[in-house]
Design a protein around this motif. Structure first.
Motif, PDB file in Angstrom:
ATOM      1  N   ALA A  97       1.023  -1.063   0.032  1.00 25.87           N
ATOM      2  CA  ALA A  97      -0.052   0.187  -0.024  1.00 25.87           C
ATOM      3  C   ALA A  97       0.779   1.279  -0.016  1.00 25.87           C
ATOM      4  N   ARG A  98       0.378   2.244  -0.662  1.00 21.33           N
ATOM      5  CA  ARG A  98       1.181   3.490  -0.981  1.00 21.33           C
ATOM      6  C   ARG A  98       0.058   4.596  -0.125  1.00 21.33           C
ATOM      7  N   ASP A 135      -5.059  21.982  -4.688  1.00 18.93           N
ATOM      8  CA  ASP A 135      -4.194  22.010  -5.978  1.00 18.93           C
ATOM      9  C   ASP A 135      -2.764  21.335  -5.456  1.00 18.93           C
ATOM     10  N   ALA A 136      -2.306  22.085  -4.408  1.00 20.24           N
ATOM     11  CA  ALA A 136      -0.942  21.853  -3.980  1.00 20.24           C
ATOM     12  C   ALA A 136      -1.076  20.477  -3.458  1.00 20.24           C
ATOM     13  N   ILE A 137      -1.944  20.045  -2.537  1.00 28.14           N
ATOM     14  CA  ILE A 137      -1.973  18.634  -2.177  1.00 28.14           C
ATOM     15  C   ILE A 137      -2.123  17.532  -3.321  1.00 28.14           C
ATOM     16  N   LEU A 138      -2.809  17.867  -4.419  1.00 26.91           N
ATOM     17  CA  LEU A 138      -2.893  16.910  -5.401  1.00 26.91           C
ATOM     18  C   LEU A 138      -1.540  17.079  -6.201  1.00 26.91           C
ATOM     19  N   ASP A 146      -0.489   6.853  -7.925  1.00 28.42           N
ATOM     20  CA  ASP A 146      -0.888   6.662  -9.106  1.00 28.42           C
ATOM     21  C   ASP A 146      -2.392   7.092  -9.298  1.00 28.42           C
ATOM     22  N   PHE A 147      -2.733   8.104  -9.931  1.00 31.88           N
ATOM     23  CA  PHE A 147      -4.001   8.595 -10.066  1.00 31.88           C
ATOM     24  C   PHE A 147      -4.885   8.124 -11.126  1.00 31.88           C
ATOM     25  N   ALA A 178     -10.548  14.656  -8.853  1.00 27.72           N
ATOM     26  CA  ALA A 178      -9.308  14.326  -9.274  1.00 27.72           C
ATOM     27  C   ALA A 178      -9.142  12.818  -9.029  1.00 27.72           C
ATOM     28  N   LEU A 179     -10.078  12.301  -8.211  1.00 31.25           N
ATOM     29  CA  LEU A 179      -9.819  10.873  -7.912  1.00 31.25           C
ATOM     30  C   LEU A 179     -10.318   9.945  -9.169  1.00 31.25           C
TER      31      LEU A 179
END
Length: 267
Positions: A97-98, A135-138, A146-147, A178-179
């Motif tokens: 897991a990541r 946006d910074a978090i993403l 890996d999105f 974004a997910l």
């Protein structure tokens, strides 16, 4: 560690992460945090139970997600490390897991090494950023996750510190958008639905100390999951969400836990 930059710890005002640490019996807090924590206990002596119930829900939800094959986790509002942490729960089931942790309190950064001790097969990373800057978090999370594959987004006991004026629902929507499909959203949130008088007093005390508390109703909480598929049993008080996946917290049934919890899947 991504997003690391020098910051100073403000010990003149209480911080939710450090108050949470104090509730859990930790030592990574300051007199101002303890003082405010004691004021909260005067209003409701079960606050430490609520903190432990939130942690226990996070562990059960993570255990459930890992059991469903989810291998990537983004935990925003991580807080000061406590055992077991999310990556430890996930990697016991899914060794590869990541996990990306994110918090805006510099004291969490000081403990990030504890957050980063994971399995050799997996990956753990810490990102210093604020939920108000999705946006910074993403951007930081994409360096580790890996999105194109499902991600579990956890927001545990965080969003009640983000008022409507700061667009809490829109911020969550930006993150969820974004997910990829098959991802999950995990949230716990305090509410005034069950204890309106105590909640109003707590909100006022925290406001006077510079901490905004945005307690939301069940409908407003459920709005965070618009467009998603709620996992059974849906919106619940935290300790009633799949209790079979963990051990009960002493005192959790001695009174009302004034909060909601839910997990939902992105179709």
């Amino acid at each position: 560690m991504t997003g690391q930059h020098p910051v100073e710890i403000d010990t003149t005002r209480p911080h939710p992460a450090r108050m949470y640490d104090w509730y859990l019996g930790g030592k990574d807090n300051y007199p101002v945090d303890e003082a405010m924590g004691r004021q909260m206990l005067e209003l409701d002596p079960r606050v430490p139970v609520m903190a432990r119930v939130n942690r226990a829900f996070m562990q059960r939800a993570t255990r459930w997600l890992a059991g469903q094959g989810v291998r990537q986790f983004l935990d925003i509002g991580t807080g000061i490390p406590t055992e077991p942490n999310l990556h430890q729960v996930a990697q016991r089931t899914v060794p590869d897991a990541r996990v990306v942790y994110c918090d805006n309190d510099p004291i969490v950064l000081a403990h990030a090494a504890a957050l980063l001790r994971g399995t050799d097969e997996g990956a753990t990373e810490y990102l210093q950023a604020d939920v108000r800057d999705p946006d910074a978090i993403l951007e930081g999370a994409r360096k580790v996750l890996d999105f194109s594959e499902p991600v579990a987004l956890s927001l545990i006991a965080l969003l009640h510190f983000v008022p409507d004026e700061e667009g809490a629902h829109a911020l969550v929507g930006r993150l969820v958008d974004a997910l990829p499909p098959g991802s999950h959203l995990v949230i716990t949130h305090a509410t005034a639905d069950f204890t309106p008088e105590e909640s109003a007093a707590a909100t006022e005390k925290l406001r006077a100390a510079g901490v905004t508390l945005a307690l939301r109703s069940r409908p407003d909480f459920t709005r965070f999951f618009d467009g998603l598929e709620l996992v059974a049993p849906g919106v619940q008080v935290p300790h009633e969400w799949h209790p079979e996946l963990g051990d009960p917290i002493p005192g959790q049934t001695d009174g009302i836990i004034p909060g909601y919890a839910a997990v939902a899947r992105k179709p």
